[in-house]
Scaffold this motif. Sequence first.
Motif, PDB file in Angstrom:
ATOM      1  N   ILE A 287      15.289  20.080  -5.529  1.00  0.00           N
ATOM      2  CA  ILE A 287      15.220  18.885  -4.652  1.00  0.00           C
ATOM      3  C   ILE A 287      15.305  19.046  -3.159  1.00  0.00           C
ATOM      4  N   LYS A 288      14.528  18.258  -2.389  1.00  0.00           N
ATOM      5  CA  LYS A 288      14.553  18.351  -1.158  1.00  0.00           C
ATOM      6  C   LYS A 288      14.899  16.870  -0.367  1.00  0.00           C
ATOM      7  N   PRO A 289      15.893  16.921   0.418  1.00  0.00           N
ATOM      8  CA  PRO A 289      15.994  15.630   1.213  1.00  0.00           C
ATOM      9  C   PRO A 289      15.093  15.399   2.277  1.00  0.00           C
ATOM     10  N   GLY A 290      14.862  14.055   2.638  1.00  0.00           N
ATOM     11  CA  GLY A 290      13.927  13.691   3.472  1.00  0.00           C
ATOM     12  C   GLY A 290      13.438  12.263   3.147  1.00  0.00           C
TER      13      GLY A 290
ATOM     14  N   GLU B 216       0.933  -1.149  -0.248  1.00  0.00           N
ATOM     15  CA  GLU B 216       0.182  -0.009   0.009  1.00  0.00           C
ATOM     16  C   GLU B 216       0.684   1.270  -0.018  1.00  0.00           C
ATOM     17  N   THR B 217       1.888   1.196   0.516  1.00  0.00           N
ATOM     18  CA  THR B 217       3.113   2.417   0.580  1.00  0.00           C
ATOM     19  C   THR B 217       4.550   1.809   0.360  1.00  0.00           C
ATOM     20  N   GLN B 218       5.161   2.795  -0.021  1.00  0.00           N
ATOM     21  CA  GLN B 218       6.644   2.513  -0.154  1.00  0.00           C
ATOM     22  C   GLN B 218       7.339   3.990   0.231  1.00  0.00           C
ATOM     23  N   SER B 219       8.309   3.742   1.323  1.00  0.00           N
ATOM     24  CA  SER B 219       9.306   4.759   1.612  1.00  0.00           C
ATOM     25  C   SER B 219      10.428   4.914   0.544  1.00  0.00           C
ATOM     26  N   VAL B 220      10.669   6.327   0.374  1.00  0.00           N
ATOM     27  CA  VAL B 220      11.672   6.934  -0.346  1.00  0.00           C
ATOM     28  C   VAL B 220      12.482   7.627   0.280  1.00  0.00           C
ATOM     29  N   TYR B 221      13.763   7.623   0.369  1.00  0.00           N
ATOM     30  CA  TYR B 221      14.743   8.218   1.213  1.00  0.00           C
ATOM     31  C   TYR B 221      15.595   8.948   0.282  1.00  0.00           C
ATOM     32  N   ILE B 222      15.552  10.455   0.167  1.00  0.00           N
ATOM     33  CA  ILE B 222      16.494  11.136  -0.390  1.00  0.00           C
ATOM     34  C   ILE B 222      17.370  12.018   0.285  1.00  0.00           C
ATOM     35  N   LYS B 223      18.837  11.543  -0.220  1.00  0.00           N
ATOM     36  CA  LYS B 223      19.512  12.148   0.837  1.00  0.00           C
ATOM     37  C   LYS B 223      20.313  13.631   0.685  1.00  0.00           C
TER      38      LYS B 223
ATOM     39  N   ALA C 281      22.329   5.576  13.665  1.00  0.00           N
ATOM     40  CA  ALA C 281      22.873   5.587  12.263  1.00  0.00           C
ATOM     41  C   ALA C 281      22.029   4.704  11.289  1.00  0.00           C
ATOM     42  N   THR C 282      21.186   3.776  11.932  1.00  0.00           N
ATOM     43  CA  THR C 282      20.458   2.931  11.210  1.00  0.00           C
ATOM     44  C   THR C 282      19.084   3.283  10.906  1.00  0.00           C
ATOM     45  N   GLN C 283      18.786   4.540  11.717  1.00  0.00           N
ATOM     46  CA  GLN C 283      17.459   5.006  11.638  1.00  0.00           C
ATOM     47  C   GLN C 283      17.284   6.503  11.059  1.00  0.00           C
ATOM     48  N   ILE C 284      18.502   7.198  10.914  1.00  0.00           N
ATOM     49  CA  ILE C 284      18.330   8.516  10.196  1.00  0.00           C
ATOM     50  C   ILE C 284      19.675   8.641   9.176  1.00  0.00           C
ATOM     51  N   GLU C 285      19.675   9.702   8.534  1.00  0.00           N
ATOM     52  CA  GLU C 285      20.546   9.665   7.383  1.00  0.00           C
ATOM     53  C   GLU C 285      22.023  10.068   8.037  1.00  0.00           C
ATOM     54  N   ALA C 286      22.285  10.572   9.295  1.00  0.00           N
ATOM     55  CA  ALA C 286      23.636  10.918   9.653  1.00  0.00           C
ATOM     56  C   ALA C 286      24.326   9.476   9.812  1.00  0.00           C
ATOM     57  N   ASP C 287      25.626   9.434   9.530  1.00  0.00           N
ATOM     58  CA  ASP C 287      26.540   8.115   9.791  1.00  0.00           C
ATOM     59  C   ASP C 287      26.980   7.912  11.204  1.00  0.00           C
ATOM     60  N   SER C 288      27.519   6.918  11.632  1.00  0.00           N
ATOM     61  CA  SER C 288      27.820   6.632  12.924  1.00  0.00           C
ATOM     62  C   SER C 288      29.061   7.407  13.304  1.00  0.00           C
ATOM     63  N   LEU C 289      30.002   7.871  12.468  1.00  0.00           N
ATOM     64  CA  LEU C 289      31.272   8.523  12.473  1.00  0.00           C
ATOM     65  C   LEU C 289      30.749   9.765  12.992  1.00  0.00           C
ATOM     66  N   SER C 290      29.962  10.487  12.125  1.00  0.00           N
ATOM     67  CA  SER C 290      29.584  11.729  12.234  1.00  0.00           C
ATOM     68  C   SER C 290      28.763  12.216  13.730  1.00  0.00           C
ATOM     69  N   LEU C 291      27.890  11.092  13.988  1.00  0.00           N
ATOM     70  CA  LEU C 291      27.013  11.028  15.385  1.00  0.00           C
ATOM     71  C   LEU C 291      28.142  11.018  16.406  1.00  0.00           C
ATOM     72  N   LEU C 292      29.180  10.126  16.481  1.00  0.00           N
ATOM     73  CA  LEU C 292      30.067   9.884  17.414  1.00  0.00           C
ATOM     74  C   LEU C 292      30.777  10.932  17.689  1.00  0.00           C
TER      75      LEU C 292
ATOM     76  N   TYR D 277      19.133  15.569  -9.106  1.00  0.00           N
ATOM     77  CA  TYR D 277      18.031  15.014  -9.643  1.00  0.00           C
ATOM     78  C   TYR D 277      18.302  13.689 -10.184  1.00  0.00           C
ATOM     79  N   ASN D 278      19.176  13.309 -10.699  1.00  0.00           N
ATOM     80  CA  ASN D 278      19.671  11.969 -11.079  1.00  0.00           C
ATOM     81  C   ASN D 278      19.506  10.807 -10.112  1.00  0.00           C
ATOM     82  N   ASP D 279      20.243  11.274  -8.921  1.00  0.00           N
ATOM     83  CA  ASP D 279      20.072  10.719  -7.606  1.00  0.00           C
ATOM     84  C   ASP D 279      18.578  10.189  -7.496  1.00  0.00           C
ATOM     85  N   VAL D 280      17.888  10.997  -7.573  1.00  0.00           N
ATOM     86  CA  VAL D 280      16.302  10.684  -7.165  1.00  0.00           C
ATOM     87  C   VAL D 280      15.742   9.917  -8.201  1.00  0.00           C
ATOM     88  N   LEU D 281      16.097  10.131  -9.362  1.00  0.00           N
ATOM     89  CA  LEU D 281      15.667   9.488 -10.389  1.00  0.00           C
ATOM     90  C   LEU D 281      15.960   7.971 -10.133  1.00  0.00           C
ATOM     91  N   LYS D 282      17.112   7.466  -9.636  1.00  0.00           N
ATOM     92  CA  LYS D 282      17.751   6.244  -9.387  1.00  0.00           C
ATOM     93  C   LYS D 282      17.087   6.027  -8.350  1.00  0.00           C
TER      94      LYS D 282
END
Length: 347
Positions: free
Chosen positions: A81-84, A39-46, A126-137, A51-56
Amino acid sequence: MYIKKILLVISLLGIVGLGIFSYYIYNTIFGPNTSFDAETQSVYIKTESTYNDVLKELQPHIKDLKNFDMIAQKKGYHNYIKPGHYVLQKGMNNNEIINTLRSENIPVKVVFNNQERLENLAGRIATQIEADSLSLLQAFKDGAFLAENGFEQETALAMYIPNQYEFYWNTSAEEFRERMLTEYQRFWTENRKAKAKKHNLTPQEVSVVASIVQKETAKVDERKRVAGVYMNRYKNGWKLDADPTVIYALKRNLNNFDTIIKRVLYKDLTINSPYNTYLYKDLPPGPIAMPDISSINAVLDYENHNYFYFVANPEKPGYHMFANTLAQHNVNKQKYVAWINKMGINR
């Protein structure tokens, strides 16, 4: 007469062609263009996606990417293009998909608990938001931020109160950290701070004791009683003699927090570490794990009793046997040691 027929045919063909063209345009814009069965599909835009990244990102979920591309460019989406995190509905048309990607960044639920160190927390987030573990740490350990807000490296874990929160998926490491500081300040109400002060503890010290309680018992209904034992020892000037702190000290010395230690040996009690509460009377420098809210509240509202000792109860797995005196404790301990030897647990 012949010319009139030709003109009529041409007119009819023009009308048919215009109709076909109009149908094509209408279907391109308003016809269903999703390819997923759910019924739904999540899409994650970094962040900083092109624009080509979005198409992929969209390609696996769109039937006709060429038509989508045409409408997206006509509507000017390729320039904004808006990330999210965006949620597509089954059967959406190109117009609806583009409008969703433009303005419907949906928050995600972020959950964490029972993390032993900032490193574990960073990996979990890091498994739940865009920020990676290194930047979070790096954000978690930022010395200037910690000093400004009354924390040190050892106490920093206390700032992260386990719960379920809503974040935008494209939240940065610094934004996550700032939100957690706000949640920490919101959690430590005047009432909670007054209870901590009554026990001669700071909020951070409450988290230290709560982390020991957390590691000592998984049974929420027993935590106030366990907290009462440790507070009896603390208020009477005793060492806490907490096995979980020895286990933490061992892991810290080995620099291996994946080590599984089921049994504390007598030789372990001599390990020279400020986290070893068999050796040092002071509270450990910081939490030995992330205490959840039930453990923090268990310390703030610990059970008033005369117990100073406890040991695991073989007849009631997960719970403990409590004692007022060392003599009674030794009787209980013999039962536990006999059971653990029978189970063949050597380490």
